[in-house]
Design a protein around this motif. Sequence first.
Motif, PDB file in Angstrom:
ATOM      1  N   LEU A 399     -11.470  56.468  30.375  1.00 37.10           N
ATOM      2  CA  LEU A 399     -11.598  56.415  31.831  1.00 37.10           C
ATOM      3  C   LEU A 399     -12.567  57.471  32.359  1.00 37.10           C
ATOM      4  CD1 LEU A 399      -7.993  55.685  33.145  1.00 37.10           C
ATOM      5  CD2 LEU A 399      -9.956  54.161  33.107  1.00 37.10           C
ATOM      6  N   ALA A 400     -12.520  58.669  31.788  1.00 35.42           N
ATOM      7  CA  ALA A 400     -13.429  59.732  32.237  1.00 35.42           C
ATOM      8  C   ALA A 400     -14.879  59.374  31.910  1.00 35.42           C
ATOM      9  CB  ALA A 400     -13.052  61.056  31.585  1.00 35.42           C
ATOM     10  N   VAL A 405     -20.368  57.981  33.527  1.00 38.32           N
ATOM     11  CA  VAL A 405     -21.501  57.065  33.343  1.00 38.32           C
ATOM     12  C   VAL A 405     -21.852  56.387  34.666  1.00 38.32           C
ATOM     13  CG1 VAL A 405     -22.221  54.900  32.247  1.00 38.32           C
ATOM     14  CG2 VAL A 405     -21.106  56.661  30.887  1.00 38.32           C
ATOM     15  N   ALA A 406     -20.827  55.969  35.424  1.00 34.34           N
ATOM     16  CA  ALA A 406     -21.079  55.303  36.705  1.00 34.34           C
ATOM     17  C   ALA A 406     -21.774  56.235  37.689  1.00 34.34           C
ATOM     18  CB  ALA A 406     -19.760  54.799  37.296  1.00 34.34           C
ATOM     19  N   ILE A 407     -21.348  57.499  37.720  1.00 35.10           N
ATOM     20  CA  ILE A 407     -21.979  58.460  38.626  1.00 35.10           C
ATOM     21  C   ILE A 407     -23.420  58.728  38.200  1.00 35.10           C
ATOM     22  CG2 ILE A 407     -21.893  60.856  39.471  1.00 35.10           C
ATOM     23  CD1 ILE A 407     -18.816  60.645  39.263  1.00 35.10           C
ATOM     24  N   GLN A 440     -20.022  53.426  45.371  1.00 29.12           N
ATOM     25  CA  GLN A 440     -20.380  52.034  45.072  1.00 29.12           C
ATOM     26  C   GLN A 440     -20.506  51.801  43.571  1.00 29.12           C
ATOM     27  OE1 GLN A 440     -23.869  51.834  47.502  1.00 29.12           O
ATOM     28  NE2 GLN A 440     -22.715  51.596  49.401  1.00 29.12           N
ATOM     29  N   SER A 441     -21.095  52.765  42.866  1.00 26.48           N
ATOM     30  CA  SER A 441     -21.239  52.626  41.418  1.00 26.48           C
ATOM     31  C   SER A 441     -19.887  52.715  40.716  1.00 26.48           C
ATOM     32  CB  SER A 441     -22.183  53.716  40.898  1.00 26.48           C
ATOM     33  OG  SER A 441     -22.425  53.544  39.524  1.00 26.48           O
ATOM     34  N   ALA A 445     -17.858  49.861  38.447  1.00 28.32           N
ATOM     35  CA  ALA A 445     -17.413  50.126  37.069  1.00 28.32           C
ATOM     36  C   ALA A 445     -15.930  49.822  36.861  1.00 28.32           C
ATOM     37  CB  ALA A 445     -17.692  51.586  36.723  1.00 28.32           C
ATOM     38  N   TYR A 446     -15.105  50.125  37.840  1.00 29.53           N
ATOM     39  CA  TYR A 446     -13.666  49.988  37.661  1.00 29.53           C
ATOM     40  C   TYR A 446     -13.078  48.663  38.147  1.00 29.53           C
ATOM     41  CZ  TYR A 446     -13.134  54.895  36.306  1.00 29.53           C
ATOM     42  OH  TYR A 446     -13.207  56.091  35.657  1.00 29.53           O
ATOM     43  N   PHE A 447     -13.756  48.023  39.113  1.00 24.09           N
ATOM     44  CA  PHE A 447     -13.098  46.875  39.749  1.00 24.09           C
ATOM     45  C   PHE A 447     -13.888  45.571  39.684  1.00 24.09           C
ATOM     46  CE2 PHE A 447     -11.199  50.572  41.817  1.00 24.09           C
ATOM     47  CZ  PHE A 447      -9.863  50.272  41.686  1.00 24.09           C
ATOM     48  N   GLU A 448     -15.156  45.613  39.292  1.00 20.49           N
ATOM     49  CA  GLU A 448     -15.927  44.364  39.286  1.00 20.49           C
ATOM     50  C   GLU A 448     -16.190  43.915  37.846  1.00 20.49           C
ATOM     51  OE1 GLU A 448     -19.382  45.159  41.635  1.00 20.49           O
ATOM     52  OE2 GLU A 448     -18.332  44.723  43.517  1.00 20.49           O
TER      53      GLU A 448
END
Length: 448
Positions: A399-400, A405-407, A440-441, A445-448
């Motif tokens: 998760l971390a 990566v998303a940030i 948004q990123s 990553a977590y929900f789409e």
Amino acid sequence: MKVAKFGGSSVADSIQLKKVGEIIKKDPKRKFIVVSAPGKRNKDDFKITDILIRLGNAFLNNDAFEEHFSTVIQRFREIIEGLELDTSILSEIEQSIYTVLNANYSNEMKMDAIKAIGEDSTAKILSAYLNSLGLQASYVNPKNAGMLVSNEPGNAQILPESFSKIYALREEDGILIIPGFFGYTEDGQLMTFSRGGSDISGSIIAAGIKAELYENFTDVDSVYSVNPNIVDHPKEIKTLTYREMRELSYAGFSVFHDEALIPAFKEQIPVCIKNTNNPECPGTLIVSEKAPDEKCVVGIASDTGFCSLYVSKYLMNREVGFGRKLLNILEDEGISFEHAPSGIDDISIIIREKRLTSEKENIIIERIRNELHADTVSLQRDLAMVMIVGEGLVRTIGLAKKATVAIADANVNIEMINQGSSEVSMMFGIQSKDLNRAIQSLYSAYFE
């Protein structure tokens, strides 16, 4: 028995109060009703509590207060006339304002009493309206309800002995309408909770009567997984735990006051967030534990207005009492802190910017240099905190990595990471200007 609390948007005008009446009629288990003061009718409108605060300040400063008084009375007149109620209620509201203004109270106590008039008046109006619908309803003053609080104007805390007194309300007949936001000290002085405290009142009443459910009616269908002002049409959260909701509330979710769930949490009373404008929608249920097969990450919260006080000193980790001395300096200057991630030779203290004026900043930095002999002391302002929230977060692999990566994919630099202090949240500090891109990123990553 259920406790239903209706927020400011739910009691903003006569149209909304008619919806509240229908909601109460449809479920006879809704025996205990807690109300806020009238809120905004639209985005350009005002909240009654804000006008009452202006009225109080003007009176205490010997300035003209009549315009604010007229604004408050006109708003309540429109509500009373819209509900076709006897105008004697309006005269009672007028008299209550003058009684407080002329009372022999300290300024702090007078301001608390003035602020409470919004909730108190709404409760009286709703009680009269329900009776006009043929329901048996009665207004109950918080003193008579057993709401005993500490002697802390503007920041009252409920006293433990209150709950047994509140439990006795179960024996009362009919529907009980209780104003939120305030209680009374043991010697009979009115004290308000911190702002948004009607949520606290609802939770206290639910805990006191040991309700089967505490319903919190607002103007949204449910809690969303992310701020809908940042991400279009975010996913709704169907179920939350108390700990998740508290973390989300603290980190910028505005549905609940962040202290509100504590009494309900202690009694393990489920809480349901529902929409006054769409009461058939199931809403979001907040429970003590959720099913093990539910998704780990439930939401991404964020808030701006933070700063980071950075202190570095070689061999800090070997200096006994360094952290205590540092925090004592903050305490001496009346500054509370939010987070304190640390390393071997350095520590960062995260503080709400509004608490740290330029004058306080200079004093604190000078004291740290002179008293702690730090090698480096600096302050970075205009930070935002982003919080990934979910039960079991620390036990879930990857998760971390997904967050960092998303940030990075959003081309945003991480100024700070803090995870170990909480089992249900992981926090990142970034520049405020980068907040929307990061959120948004992360949502993608977590929900789409």
